[in-house]
Design a protein around this motif. Sequence first.
Motif, PDB file in Angstrom:
ATOM      1  N   ARG A   1       0.828  -1.215   0.000  1.00  0.00           N
ATOM      2  CA  ARG A   1       0.000   0.000   0.000  1.00  0.00           C
ATOM      3  C   ARG A   1       0.854   1.254   0.000  1.00  0.00           C
ATOM      4  N   PHE A   2       2.083   1.164   0.524  1.00  0.00           N
ATOM      5  CA  PHE A   2       2.941   2.331   0.616  1.00  0.00           C
ATOM      6  C   PHE A   2       3.857   2.504  -0.599  1.00  0.00           C
TER       7      PHE A   2
ATOM      8  N   PRO B   1       3.210   3.339  -3.864  1.00  0.00           N
ATOM      9  CA  PRO B   1       3.038   4.565  -4.645  1.00  0.00           C
ATOM     10  C   PRO B   1       3.565   5.811  -3.937  1.00  0.00           C
ATOM     11  N   VAL B   2       3.348   5.887  -2.629  1.00  0.00           N
ATOM     12  CA  VAL B   2       3.842   7.040  -1.871  1.00  0.00           C
ATOM     13  C   VAL B   2       5.366   7.062  -1.873  1.00  0.00           C
ATOM     14  N   ALA B   3       5.981   5.912  -1.706  1.00  0.00           N
ATOM     15  CA  ALA B   3       7.449   5.836  -1.710  1.00  0.00           C
ATOM     16  C   ALA B   3       8.012   6.209  -3.071  1.00  0.00           C
ATOM     17  N   ALA B   4       7.370   5.749  -4.140  1.00  0.00           N
ATOM     18  CA  ALA B   4       7.855   6.082  -5.484  1.00  0.00           C
ATOM     19  C   ALA B   4       7.711   7.576  -5.761  1.00  0.00           C
ATOM     20  N   LEU B   5       6.591   8.152  -5.402  1.00  0.00           N
ATOM     21  CA  LEU B   5       6.378   9.583  -5.614  1.00  0.00           C
ATOM     22  C   LEU B   5       7.359  10.414  -4.792  1.00  0.00           C
ATOM     23  N   THR B   6       7.614  10.001  -3.570  1.00  0.00           N
ATOM     24  CA  THR B   6       8.585  10.696  -2.733  1.00  0.00           C
ATOM     25  C   THR B   6       9.978  10.618  -3.328  1.00  0.00           C
ATOM     26  N   ALA B   7      10.341   9.468  -3.856  1.00  0.00           N
ATOM     27  CA  ALA B   7      11.665   9.303  -4.465  1.00  0.00           C
ATOM     28  C   ALA B   7      11.826  10.164  -5.702  1.00  0.00           C
ATOM     29  N   ILE B   8      10.749  10.486  -6.373  1.00  0.00           N
ATOM     30  CA  ILE B   8      10.823  11.346  -7.556  1.00  0.00           C
ATOM     31  C   ILE B   8      10.852  12.819  -7.165  1.00  0.00           C
ATOM     32  N   ILE B   9      10.026  13.214  -6.210  1.00  0.00           N
ATOM     33  CA  ILE B   9       9.845  14.631  -5.901  1.00  0.00           C
ATOM     34  C   ILE B   9      10.937  15.199  -5.007  1.00  0.00           C
ATOM     35  N   VAL B  10      11.318  14.496  -3.971  1.00  0.00           N
ATOM     36  CA  VAL B  10      12.241  15.055  -2.978  1.00  0.00           C
ATOM     37  C   VAL B  10      13.582  15.491  -3.581  1.00  0.00           C
ATOM     38  N   PRO B  11      14.231  14.702  -4.433  1.00  0.00           N
ATOM     39  CA  PRO B  11      15.493  15.201  -5.005  1.00  0.00           C
ATOM     40  C   PRO B  11      15.337  16.458  -5.854  1.00  0.00           C
ATOM     41  N   GLU B  12      14.136  16.650  -6.407  1.00  0.00           N
ATOM     42  CA  GLU B  12      13.909  17.839  -7.226  1.00  0.00           C
ATOM     43  C   GLU B  12      13.724  19.110  -6.406  1.00  0.00           C
ATOM     44  N   ILE B  13      13.216  18.983  -5.181  1.00  0.00           N
ATOM     45  CA  ILE B  13      12.928  20.196  -4.410  1.00  0.00           C
ATOM     46  C   ILE B  13      13.954  20.483  -3.325  1.00  0.00           C
ATOM     47  N   LEU B  14      14.898  19.578  -3.113  1.00  0.00           N
ATOM     48  CA  LEU B  14      15.920  19.857  -2.110  1.00  0.00           C
ATOM     49  C   LEU B  14      16.746  21.064  -2.539  1.00  0.00           C
ATOM     50  N   PRO B  15      17.046  21.965  -1.615  1.00  0.00           N
ATOM     51  CA  PRO B  15      17.705  23.222  -1.991  1.00  0.00           C
ATOM     52  C   PRO B  15      19.220  23.130  -2.073  1.00  0.00           C
ATOM     53  N   TRP B  16      19.770  22.017  -2.432  1.00  0.00           N
ATOM     54  CA  TRP B  16      21.210  21.934  -2.603  1.00  0.00           C
ATOM     55  C   TRP B  16      21.544  20.931  -3.698  1.00  0.00           C
ATOM     56  N   ALA B  17      22.729  21.098  -4.213  1.00  0.00           N
ATOM     57  CA  ALA B  17      23.227  20.206  -5.256  1.00  0.00           C
ATOM     58  C   ALA B  17      24.490  19.535  -4.738  1.00  0.00           C
ATOM     59  N   PRO B  18      24.879  18.420  -5.328  1.00  0.00           N
ATOM     60  CA  PRO B  18      26.116  17.767  -4.887  1.00  0.00           C
ATOM     61  C   PRO B  18      27.317  18.702  -5.014  1.00  0.00           C
ATOM     62  N   GLY B  19      28.091  18.782  -3.962  1.00  0.00           N
ATOM     63  CA  GLY B  19      29.268  19.635  -3.974  1.00  0.00           C
ATOM     64  C   GLY B  19      29.010  21.075  -3.587  1.00  0.00           C
ATOM     65  N   GLU B  20      27.755  21.417  -3.362  1.00  0.00           N
ATOM     66  CA  GLU B  20      27.403  22.781  -2.968  1.00  0.00           C
ATOM     67  C   GLU B  20      26.744  22.757  -1.601  1.00  0.00           C
ATOM     68  N   GLY B  21      26.758  23.890  -0.964  1.00  0.00           N
ATOM     69  CA  GLY B  21      26.061  24.026   0.299  1.00  0.00           C
ATOM     70  C   GLY B  21      24.607  24.361   0.066  1.00  0.00           C
ATOM     71  N   PRO B  22      23.826  24.485   1.118  1.00  0.00           N
ATOM     72  CA  PRO B  22      22.419  24.864   0.967  1.00  0.00           C
ATOM     73  C   PRO B  22      22.286  26.238   0.331  1.00  0.00           C
ATOM     74  N   ARG B  23      21.254  26.392  -0.501  1.00  0.00           N
ATOM     75  CA  ARG B  23      20.975  27.671  -1.139  1.00  0.00           C
ATOM     76  C   ARG B  23      19.466  27.811  -1.256  1.00  0.00           C
ATOM     77  N   PHE B  24      19.001  29.035  -1.457  1.00  0.00           N
ATOM     78  CA  PHE B  24      17.566  29.272  -1.600  1.00  0.00           C
ATOM     79  C   PHE B  24      17.113  28.813  -2.977  1.00  0.00           C
TER      80      PHE B  24
END
Length: 109
Positions: free
Chosen positions: A44-45, A47-70
């Motif tokens: 049951r979980f 679809p939620v896990a798959a959607l989270t795996a797709i969305i979260v990396p897109e909205i996180l405010p940092w990139a590899p090798g960089e610090g947090p940014r707006f």
Amino acid sequence: MSPYELYVYSAIGLLTVCSLVTRAGFAVFGDYLPLPDSLRRALRFAPVAALTAIIVPEILPWAPGEGPRFDVRLLAAVIAVLVYFRTRSAVLVIISGMLALWGLRWVAG
């Protein structure tokens, strides 16, 4: 037909068969192969896990090798989540999230 074309067409055919078997397997053989209740609860979980795996990396405010940014994507996602908690409407979440993203990108220039 060249060997390369034969390879490509056979790969496409095998992937099609694999996709068909894995997707239709439970519909065709579901009555003969019952799933345990614990596995049914866990699935049951999925679809939620798959959607989270797709969305979260897109909205996180940092990139590899960089610090947090707006990033406006994170703020637009927060607005969409707030709209969901207020309205419980998936359509309004999509509309408000996209409008917030477009508006914030327009303001940020």
